[in-house]
Structure formats: structure tokens, C-alpha cells
Design an enzyme around this catalytic site. Structure first.
Site, mmCIF file in Angstrom:
data_model
loop_
_atom_site.group_PDB
_atom_site.id
_atom_site.type_symbol
_atom_site.label_atom_id
_atom_site.label_comp_id
_atom_site.label_asym_id
_atom_site.label_seq_id
_atom_site.Cartn_x
_atom_site.Cartn_y
_atom_site.Cartn_z
ATOM 1 N N HIS A 143 1.066 -0.948 0.121
ATOM 2 C CA HIS A 143 0.276 0.100 -0.236
ATOM 3 C C HIS A 143 0.861 1.283 0.075
ATOM 4 C CE1 HIS A 143 -3.306 -3.061 0.961
ATOM 5 N NE2 HIS A 143 -4.427 -2.225 0.852
ATOM 6 N N LYS A 147 -0.584 5.196 4.369
ATOM 7 C CA LYS A 147 -1.336 4.257 5.330
ATOM 8 C C LYS A 147 -1.195 3.982 6.417
ATOM 9 C CE LYS A 147 -3.871 -0.330 4.909
ATOM 10 N NZ LYS A 147 -5.429 0.156 5.333
HETATM 11 N N1 NDP Z 1 -13.227 -0.902 3.063
HETATM 12 C C1 NDP Z 1 -12.306 -0.735 1.753
HETATM 13 O O1 NDP Z 1 -12.453 -0.763 0.559
HETATM 14 C C2 NDP Z 1 -11.285 0.615 2.331
HETATM 15 C C3 NDP Z 1 -10.927 0.865 3.908
HETATM 16 N N2 NDP Z 1 -9.854 2.118 3.532
HETATM 17 C C4 NDP Z 1 -9.798 2.622 5.292
HETATM 18 O O2 NDP Z 1 -10.907 3.618 5.210
HETATM 19 C C5 NDP Z 1 -10.145 4.532 6.645
HETATM 20 C C6 NDP Z 1 -10.138 5.820 5.330
HETATM 21 O O3 NDP Z 1 -8.869 6.350 4.695
HETATM 22 P P1 NDP Z 1 -8.839 7.712 3.946
HETATM 23 O O4 NDP Z 1 -9.842 8.105 3.279
HETATM 24 O O5 NDP Z 1 -7.085 6.606 2.378
HETATM 25 O O6 NDP Z 1 -7.858 8.256 4.828
HETATM 26 P P2 NDP Z 1 -7.260 9.874 4.994
HETATM 27 O O7 NDP Z 1 -6.474 9.801 6.079
HETATM 28 O O8 NDP Z 1 -7.381 9.658 3.251
HETATM 29 O O9 NDP Z 1 -8.752 10.242 5.496
HETATM 30 C C7 NDP Z 1 -9.314 9.962 6.413
HETATM 31 C C8 NDP Z 1 -10.695 11.182 6.870
HETATM 32 O O10 NDP Z 1 -11.311 11.107 8.060
HETATM 33 C C9 NDP Z 1 -10.888 11.714 9.230
HETATM 34 N N3 NDP Z 1 -10.664 11.346 10.273
HETATM 35 C C10 NDP Z 1 -9.556 11.218 11.350
HETATM 36 N N4 NDP Z 1 -9.973 11.100 12.101
HETATM 37 C C11 NDP Z 1 -10.931 10.838 12.477
HETATM 38 C C12 NDP Z 1 -12.431 11.151 13.541
HETATM 39 N N5 NDP Z 1 -12.167 10.235 14.652
HETATM 40 N N6 NDP Z 1 -13.140 11.639 13.213
HETATM 41 C C13 NDP Z 1 -13.493 11.914 12.089
HETATM 42 N N7 NDP Z 1 -13.384 11.978 11.053
HETATM 43 C C14 NDP Z 1 -11.763 11.517 11.379
HETATM 44 C C15 NDP Z 1 -9.579 12.068 8.569
HETATM 45 O O11 NDP Z 1 -9.317 13.762 8.934
HETATM 46 P P3 NDP Z 1 -7.184 14.038 9.240
HETATM 47 O O12 NDP Z 1 -6.669 14.019 7.683
HETATM 48 O O13 NDP Z 1 -7.740 15.551 9.878
HETATM 49 O O14 NDP Z 1 -7.024 13.026 10.219
HETATM 50 C C16 NDP Z 1 -8.920 12.016 7.147
HETATM 51 O O15 NDP Z 1 -10.238 13.124 6.679
HETATM 52 C C17 NDP Z 1 -8.439 3.885 6.078
HETATM 53 O O16 NDP Z 1 -8.801 3.010 7.792
HETATM 54 C C18 NDP Z 1 -8.364 3.093 5.515
HETATM 55 O O17 NDP Z 1 -7.693 1.710 5.878
HETATM 56 C C19 NDP Z 1 -9.400 3.313 2.802
HETATM 57 C C20 NDP Z 1 -10.045 2.259 1.468
HETATM 58 C C21 NDP Z 1 -10.921 1.329 1.260
HETATM 59 O O1 LIG Z 2 -5.510 2.392 3.414
HETATM 60 C C1 LIG Z 2 -6.098 1.944 2.667
HETATM 61 O O2 LIG Z 2 -5.399 2.960 0.914
HETATM 62 C C2 LIG Z 2 -6.659 0.964 1.720
HETATM 63 N N1 LIG Z 2 -7.220 -0.069 2.424
HETATM 64 C C3 LIG Z 2 -7.860 -1.500 3.132
HETATM 65 C C4 LIG Z 2 -6.992 -2.116 3.984
HETATM 66 O O3 LIG Z 2 -6.781 -1.456 5.079
HETATM 67 O O4 LIG Z 2 -7.209 -3.919 3.234
HETATM 68 C C5 LIG Z 2 -8.238 -1.425 1.558
HETATM 69 C C6 LIG Z 2 -7.527 -1.330 0.626
HETATM 70 O O5 LIG Z 2 -6.805 -1.881 -0.132
HETATM 71 C C7 LIG Z 2 -6.832 0.041 0.446
#
Ligand code: NDP
Ligand SMILES: O=C(O)C1=N[C@H](C(=O)O)C[C@H](O)C1
Length: 251
Positions: A143, A147
Site C-alpha cells: 500500500h 496508510k
Molecule cells: N474498506 C475498504 O474498501 C477501504 C478501506 N479504507 C480504510 O478507510 C480508512 C480511511 O482511508 P482514507 O480515506 O484513505 O484515509 P484518509 O486519512 O485520507 O481520510 C480519513 C479522513 O477521516 C478523518 N478523520 C480522522 N480521524 C477522525 C475522527 N476521529 N473523526 C472524524 N474524522 C476523522 C481524517 O481527518 P485528518 O486528515 O484531519 O486526520 C480524514 O479526513 C482507513 O482505515 C483505510 O484503511 C480505505 C480504502 C478502502
Molecule cells: O488504506 C487503504 O488505502 C486501503 N485499505 C484497505 C485495507 O486496509 O485493506 C483496503 C484497500 O486495500 C485500501
């Protein structure tokens, strides 16, 4: 028209979902929740979750495990179906997901893509044949360097799928750096690579005597996760309380 609250709306995935929903005549983001309001969204953004009382059909979460407990309580209080996509939840939080799904519909999936959810099924058949024949099972995930959690939620879901096919006989090994012993045949090794802008790669390796079979999924864009999350939101909005995953959406 499904009305969505986007939790983590300013993040990478929050922005992917905002773009997808803008082009979707059957969905609308009615409010966002995040730590800050950067003024870039076309919908109202709440920096205090409790202050968000906008009527909605479902909440999509891509944020942080730090928010997960409060988020589950909030959704229960508002009887709001929850599509929980954040990874890296603790054991206690996973137990809370179980408890919460007794009260509202919760769809949790570490990976919303069609490809990974197909792979989760395919590797079970492979494991039953190959692991039974003595092949070792290893998972390697790669990744981007932003991450926070490792190994990925998907790698753990793949390991759980393999282990389920093998009647739960396996345990997971994440780090061999301090080990000076032979690999246990009943282990599933899980390795994490972090670098650059890699969207998300997962390899499941079956290594046997003189032959290796590898299954690999590569995400070329975060849209594959976003599309799945929007489909999951549409699916969950009308469901009764219970625990769901992407296999319920994909069939
Ligand atoms: N299930 C799936 O298919 C996937 C899951 N994911 C997961 O999703 C999550 C987010 O990924 P991603 O969008 O890339 O991450 P990012 O860090 O880009 O976005 C997360 C957002 O949530 C905010 N945030 C952090 N803490 C809090 C809180 N306590 N309350 C409210 N908002 C908060 C962050 O703010 P700030 O930047 O200020 O910290 C940011 O705006 C991760 O856990 C990732 O592993 C990601 C991709 C696919
Ligand atoms: O944080 C990410 O970007 C992603 N998180 C998910 C994971 O932890 O498996 C899914 C995806 O691979 C992208």
C-alpha cells in the site's frame, strides 16, 4: 434516492465517494462529518458528530479507528444503517460491531472491491486442496506510504478466509525478524510493504514442493472501493438490523 451521511468526508475515500455520488441519480450526500471543514464540499460538513441531525438513510464511514466507538453509538442513537469501511479496528471494537449489529444494520468490509470479494471465495477452494496437500500459505500486501494500519484489513480478511476453509487450524505470523526456528506448517505469514502511491495490492501465495500458485489482486484506483461502498449503502438502507458484508451485496 438514497440519502447518505459521509463520515471522513475530507479524506481520500470521502472525496472519491463525493465524486461518484455527484454523478449518481439514485444517491445524494446530505451531510459530511470530519475533523475540520475545509469548505471544499457541496454539502454541509459537521466537525461535531453529535451536532449532525440531518435526516438520512445510511452512513458511510471511511475515517479512523479513533472515531469508531463514538460512530457506532451515534448510528444506534439515530437508527442509521452503517457501512463501516475503516480498517485497523481493535478486538474490542470488533466486539462492539457485533453488539451494534444486533440493534441496527451494519455492513463491515475491509475491502469494497468486486475483485477482492471474489478472491475471498476463490482462495477457499485452493486452500482446501493445496494446504491439505502440505502447501504453505503466505500473504503479501502493498500500500501507499500514507496508510496507517498494517497489515491491511484486506490481508487479515484473506487470512481469515483461508483459515475458515481449514477449520480454524492456522495462526498468523506477522514478523519473523526475531525468529530462529523452522516455519510452522500451520502458520499463515502476512507481510506488509509501504511505499509511494500504491493503491492496494494483495497476493495470496500457496508454496509447495517444487511448485507455487499465486493469486494477485491489484487496485488501480480507489474508485473500486468507492463504487462498492455506494452499492453497499443502497443495499443496506432498507435492511433490518443485522451483520452484513460485501458478499450480501455482490451475491
Ligand atoms: N474498506 C475498504 O474498501 C477501504 C478501506 N479504507 C480504510 O478507510 C480508512 C480511511 O482511508 P482514507 O480515506 O484513505 O484515509 P484518509 O486519512 O485520507 O481520510 C480519513 C479522513 O477521516 C478523518 N478523520 C480522522 N480521524 C477522525 C475522527 N476521529 N473523526 C472524524 N474524522 C476523522 C481524517 O481527518 P485528518 O486528515 O484531519 O486526520 C480524514 O479526513 C482507513 O482505515 C483505510 O484503511 C480505505 C480504502 C478502502
Ligand atoms: O488504506 C487503504 O488505502 C486501503 N485499505 C484497505 C485495507 O486496509 O485493506 C483496503 C484497500 O486495500 C485500501
Amino acid at each position: 434516492m438514497v440519502k447518505i451521511i459521509m463520515h471522513g468526508c475530507n479524506g481520500h475515500m470521502g472525496q472519491v465517494i463525493s465524486s461518484l455520488v455527484e454523478k449518481d441519480p439514485n444517491a445524494q450526500i446530505v451531510a459530511g462529518i470530519d475533523i475540520a471543514d475545509n469548505g471544499n464540499n457541496s454539502y454541509p460538513v459537521f466537525t461535531d458528530m453529535e451536532a449532525c441531525d440531518t435526516p438520512a438513510d445510511v452512513l458511510i464511514d471511511f475515517s479512523s479507528p479513533k472515531a469508531a466507538d463514538q460512530l457506532m453509538d451515534y448510528c444506534v442513537r439515530r437508527s442509521l444503517p452503517l457501512v463501516l469501511c475503516t480498517t485497523g479496528l481493535s478486538e474490542a471494537q470488533l466486539a462492539k460491531v457485533e453488539e451494534t449489529s444486533g440493534r441496527i444494520p451494519v455492513l463491515r468490509s475491509a475491502n469494497m472491491s468486486l475483485g477482492i470479494n471474489t478472491l475471498l471465495k476463490l482462495i477457499q477452494d485452493a486452500a482446501k486442496i493445496l494446504a491439505t496437500a502440505g502447501f504453505d500459505m503466505e500473504i503479501v500486501e502493498r500500500h501507499h506510504n500514507l496508510k496507517l494500519d498494517a497489515p491491511s484489513g484486506t490481508a487479515l480478511a484473506l487470512a481469515d478466509s483461508l483459515n475458515e476453509a481449514m477449520d480454524g487450524e492456522y495462526h498468523y505470523v506477522y514478523d519473523r525478524s526475531q525468529r530462529r526456528e523452522l516455519r510452522d506448517p500451520k502458520e499463515i505469514g502476512i507481510s506488509a510493504v509501504r511505499g509511494g502511491t500504491i493503491v492496494g495490492d494483495h497476493e495470496v501465495i500457496f508454496a509447495g514442493p517444487d511448485e507455487v500458485i499465486e493469486f494477485k489482486h491489484t487496485a488501480y484506483s480507489k474508485a473500486v472501493f468507492g463504487k462498492g461502498a455506494v452499492e453497499a449503502a443502497k443495499f443496506l438502507a432498507s435492511k433490518p438490523a443485522g451483520k452484513y458484508d460485501m458478499s450480501d451485496v455482490i451475491g
